[in-house]
Design an enzyme around this catalytic site. Structure first.
Site, PDB file in Angstrom:
ATOM      1  N   ARG A   1       1.070  -1.428   0.096  1.00 54.92           N
ATOM      2  CA  ARG A   1       0.088   0.117  -0.521  1.00 54.92           C
ATOM      3  C   ARG A   1       0.879   0.873   0.432  1.00 54.92           C
ATOM      4  O   ARG A   1       0.570   1.742  -0.720  1.00 54.92           O
ATOM      5  CB  ARG A   1      -0.593   0.089   1.358  1.00 54.92           C
ATOM      6  CG  ARG A   1      -1.911   1.370   1.497  1.00 54.92           C
ATOM      7  CD  ARG A   1      -2.824   0.819   2.565  1.00 54.92           C
ATOM      8  NE  ARG A   1      -1.712   0.427   3.572  1.00 54.92           N
ATOM      9  CZ  ARG A   1      -2.156   1.708   4.752  1.00 54.92           C
ATOM     10  NH1 ARG A   1      -2.108   2.693   4.249  1.00 54.92           N
ATOM     11  NH2 ARG A   1      -1.261   1.672   5.587  1.00 54.92           N
TER      12      ARG A   1
ATOM     13  N   HIS B   1       6.058 -23.411   5.090  1.00 57.73           N
ATOM     14  CA  HIS B   1       7.246 -23.379   5.271  1.00 57.73           C
ATOM     15  C   HIS B   1       8.696 -24.896   6.285  1.00 57.73           C
ATOM     16  O   HIS B   1       9.678 -24.791   5.675  1.00 57.73           O
ATOM     17  CB  HIS B   1       8.063 -22.384   5.822  1.00 57.73           C
ATOM     18  CG  HIS B   1       8.808 -21.855   6.825  1.00 57.73           C
ATOM     19  ND1 HIS B   1       7.635 -21.464   8.120  1.00 57.73           N
ATOM     20  CD2 HIS B   1      10.070 -22.276   7.759  1.00 57.73           C
ATOM     21  CE1 HIS B   1       7.705 -21.610   9.286  1.00 57.73           C
ATOM     22  NE2 HIS B   1       9.388 -21.854   9.041  1.00 57.73           N
TER      23      HIS B   1
ATOM     24  N   ASP C   1      -1.149 -21.596  15.066  1.00 58.02           N
ATOM     25  CA  ASP C   1       0.451 -21.208  15.018  1.00 58.02           C
ATOM     26  C   ASP C   1       1.259 -21.820  14.437  1.00 58.02           C
ATOM     27  O   ASP C   1       1.450 -22.485  13.263  1.00 58.02           O
ATOM     28  CB  ASP C   1       0.855 -19.664  15.541  1.00 58.02           C
ATOM     29  CG  ASP C   1       1.907 -19.306  15.199  1.00 58.02           C
ATOM     30  OD1 ASP C   1       1.694 -18.939  14.414  1.00 58.02           O
ATOM     31  OD2 ASP C   1       3.126 -19.030  15.550  1.00 58.02           O
TER      32      ASP C   1
ATOM     33  N   HIS D   1       3.054 -27.001  10.705  1.00 63.35           N
ATOM     34  CA  HIS D   1       4.480 -27.434  10.966  1.00 63.35           C
ATOM     35  C   HIS D   1       4.083 -28.846  11.719  1.00 63.35           C
ATOM     36  O   HIS D   1       4.729 -29.665  11.191  1.00 63.35           O
ATOM     37  CB  HIS D   1       5.146 -26.619  11.474  1.00 63.35           C
ATOM     38  CG  HIS D   1       5.138 -24.999  11.146  1.00 63.35           C
ATOM     39  ND1 HIS D   1       4.712 -25.178  10.046  1.00 63.35           N
ATOM     40  CD2 HIS D   1       5.181 -24.135  11.852  1.00 63.35           C
ATOM     41  CE1 HIS D   1       5.091 -23.445  10.392  1.00 63.35           C
ATOM     42  NE2 HIS D   1       5.369 -22.855  10.823  1.00 63.35           N
TER      43      HIS D   1
HETATM   44  C1  BG6 Z   1       6.085 -19.549  11.416  1.00 67.55           C
HETATM   45  C2  BG6 Z   1       5.148 -19.599  13.366  1.00 67.55           C
HETATM   46  O1  BG6 Z   1       5.141 -20.279  10.781  1.00 67.55           O
HETATM   47  O2  BG6 Z   1       7.215 -20.838  12.888  1.00 67.55           O
HETATM   48  C3  BG6 Z   1       6.185 -18.415  14.378  1.00 67.55           C
HETATM   49  O3  BG6 Z   1       4.268 -18.633  13.113  1.00 67.55           O
HETATM   50  C4  BG6 Z   1       7.507 -19.529  14.529  1.00 67.55           C
HETATM   51  O4  BG6 Z   1       5.645 -18.474  15.291  1.00 67.55           O
HETATM   52  C5  BG6 Z   1       7.496 -19.737  13.475  1.00 67.55           C
HETATM   53  O5  BG6 Z   1       7.714 -18.563  15.212  1.00 67.55           O
HETATM   54  C6  BG6 Z   1       8.359 -21.552  13.650  1.00 67.55           C
HETATM   55  O6  BG6 Z   1       9.419 -21.419  12.059  1.00 67.55           O
HETATM   56  P1  BG6 Z   1      11.053 -22.018  12.473  1.00 67.55           P
HETATM   57  O7  BG6 Z   1      11.617 -21.867  10.834  1.00 67.55           O
HETATM   58  O8  BG6 Z   1      12.201 -20.760  12.820  1.00 67.55           O
HETATM   59  O9  BG6 Z   1      11.042 -22.646  13.107  1.00 67.55           O
END
Ligand code: BG6
Length: 516
Positions: A69, A209, A267, A272
């Site tokens: 934005r 990720h 979260d 994950h």
């Molecule tokens: C994210 C979460 O998806 O993953 C965060 O929103 C978390 O809260 C993070 O800290 C952890 O990722 P990584 O790669 O640092 O283990």
């Protein structure tokens, strides 16, 4: 501060094995990042594109267009990204005085995400003009790194502006959607419907990720590339499985407002932790291909059973970090409601109720401000029969443990019993360790590098399909439903392994949380 060498400009070829992952100039897409002024773009996405480019996976001439934005010139955007690269790129620090060669590929476009399709068409015209000038094919990878309420509106408007046409033989359009993908089962389904109204499933890349982490992918290699271990992943041998995603950070002064609406379960567990569960519990796929792997993961998620018949406190514990060690408690964090009941820790006992895993408890825990930062999956095996040792009066053997250390100190370790030297017959646990750092003298690529390259190449194996994500949300939503009349989160001291109440999850079982 310097970070690009002149040799990097010649773009060293990827190693021979990697060269088939290299994207040729005529197959390269323009990367359009929505929400580029947010944290993720500067910390992860732009550094990932830079590292791919620098390693020769991308052509020398690329176009990355940041959209947000705020009003900003290309020059301002480039200067900011230059600073971000210095701070966050895993490679390139200290090699040269300028980041111009790379950031010359970056452009900025100011747009209100809720603007009408006419404004989106202007973006489209700018992209087309840029692509024509540079001789690009016109394929586009749209990356939605915005806050989640914009995922659907941005996609709808891109569709209305005619920017999502996808031709199998011609220029393509793909959309990468960040997390959180929905906030419960219903909203995830609604978001999938909105995306599917303008995109086909093969154009949608829902990112987690964790799936891009090297060590997570190595779970496939370990299970499917070795004959001796795979048979052990079975209720005949495994006593229980523990999955830990522990962090030492709290709200980092910037995440409070988001996190307070989210909590640890949504979260980290929804995505994950459940993805790690899938990889460790799934059946070998028929082929190592997106559809086959995602089919198998879906079967795991469909088999997840929560022990609703047991009292809640024996299968689920929530915690919230208190003040301590000179750090504020969760409720004093910026953006967090002073009377917040949001959990910063959650532990669960659940089951994968299928033939392979019948009766084997899976323990999942995740938390902020814990004793150390560690992500690990550990399989604890059944104890061997011990009758033959009973006359020796020796200690009983410890159960074997196979652990996958996802981060940090990436490793796979197997503990077993050995006899220490001496006249006495004793049993002591020892470990066989494989360490990434020692076995492969190579920097591990960042998860986002792998995933961006896969999305550009059209490989969705490490992305989540609509049905997977919906199923994961159904699990999480049913846990949240069970919380409705439950006690509040227990407070825990920062720098610990969470509330002591979490030990209850092991009542009546062999074992306890691993000390990591
Ligand atoms: C994210 C979460 O998806 O993953 C965060 O929103 C978390 O809260 C993070 O800290 C952890 O990722 P990584 O790669 O640092 O283990």
């Amino acid at each position: 501060m310097s970070f690009i060498s002149t040799t990097a400009l010649q773009q060293p070829s990827p190693s021979p094995g990697d060269s088939r992952y290299r994207i040729a100039a005529d197959a390269m897409a323009t990367i359009v990042i929505f929400g580029v002024t947010g944290d993720l773009a500067g910390r992860k996405l732009i550094p990932a594109v830079y590292n791919l480019w620098r390693a020769g996976f991308l052509p020398e001439r690329i176009a990355v267009v940041g959209v947000a934005r705020k009003q900003k010139t290309d020059a301002e955007f480039r200067a900011e990204m230059c600073e971000a690269l210095k701070k966050y790129s895993r490679t390139g620090h200290g090699e040269s005085d300028t980041c111009d060669p790379f950031v010359a590929n970056l452009h900025y476009h100011s747009l209100e995400f809720s603007a009408d399709a006419a404004e989106y068409r202007k973006l489209g015209e700018r992209l087309s003009a840029m692509e024509q000038r540079a001789g690009f094919a016109g394929s586009r990878l749209f990356y939605l790194a915005t806050s989640p309420e914009f995922f659907a509106p941005v996609t709808e408007r891109l569709g209305a502006a005619g920017m999502l046409d996808d031709r199998p033989e011609g220029p393509w359009a793909r959309v990468v959607v960040e997390k959180p993908f929905g906030e419960d089962a219903a909203s995830a389904e609604a978001l999938n419907r909105s995306l599917r109204a303008v995109l086909s499933e093969r154009q949608i890349y829902r990112i987690d990720h964790y799936l891009g982490k090297e060590t997570v992918q190595n779970i496939f290699a370990f299970r499917l590339g070795n004959a001796i271990f795979e048979p052990l992943f079975h209720h005949h041998y495994v006593d229980h499985v523990q999955i830990t995603v522990a962090e030492t950070v709290g709200m980092e002064g910037r995440r409070g407002a988001f996190y307070d609406q989210t909590g640890a379960l949504r979260d980290v567990v929804q995505n994950h932790a459940l993805q790690l569960l899938c990889l460790v519990a799934m059946e070998p796929p028929a082929r190592f291909a997106a559809q086959d792997i995602r089919d198998e993961k879906l079967k795991v998620l469909s088999s997840v059973a929560l022990p609703f018949g047991d009292p809640l406190e024996t299968w689920c514990v929530r915690g919230q970090y208190a003040e301590g060690g000179g750090m504020p408690g969760y409720v004093a964090e910026q953006g967090v409601a002073p009377d917040s009941k949001t959990e910063t820790y959650v532990a669960l006992r659940l089951y994968v109720d299928n033939w392979r895993w019948a009766g084997v408890p899976f323990y999942l825990r995740t938390g902020k401000r814990m004793a150390s930062r560690v992500t690990e999956i550990a399989l604890q095996f059944r104890r061997p029969p011990t009758q033959c040792f009973k006359d020796l009066g020796v200690n009983l053997p410890q159960p074997n443990v196979l652990s996958f250390r996802i981060q940090p100190d990436e490793a796979i370790s197997l503990t077993f019993s050995a006899k220490p030297p001496g006249m006495e017959f004793l049993l002591e646990p020892v470990a066989m360790d494989f360490r990434y750092g020692t076995a492969f003298e190579q920097d591990l690529p960042e998860a986002y590098e792998r995933l961006l390259l896969d999305a550009l190449r059209g490989d969705s194996t490490l992305f989540m399909r609509a049905d997977e994500i919906e199923r994961a949300w159904r699990i999480v939503t049913s846990v949240r439903d069970a919380w409705k009349d439950a006690p509040l989160p227990e407070l825990y001291r920062p720098g610990t392994w969470g509330p002591p109440e979490a030990d209850r999850l092991f009542a009546g079982c062999q074992g306890s949380w691993r000390a990591l």
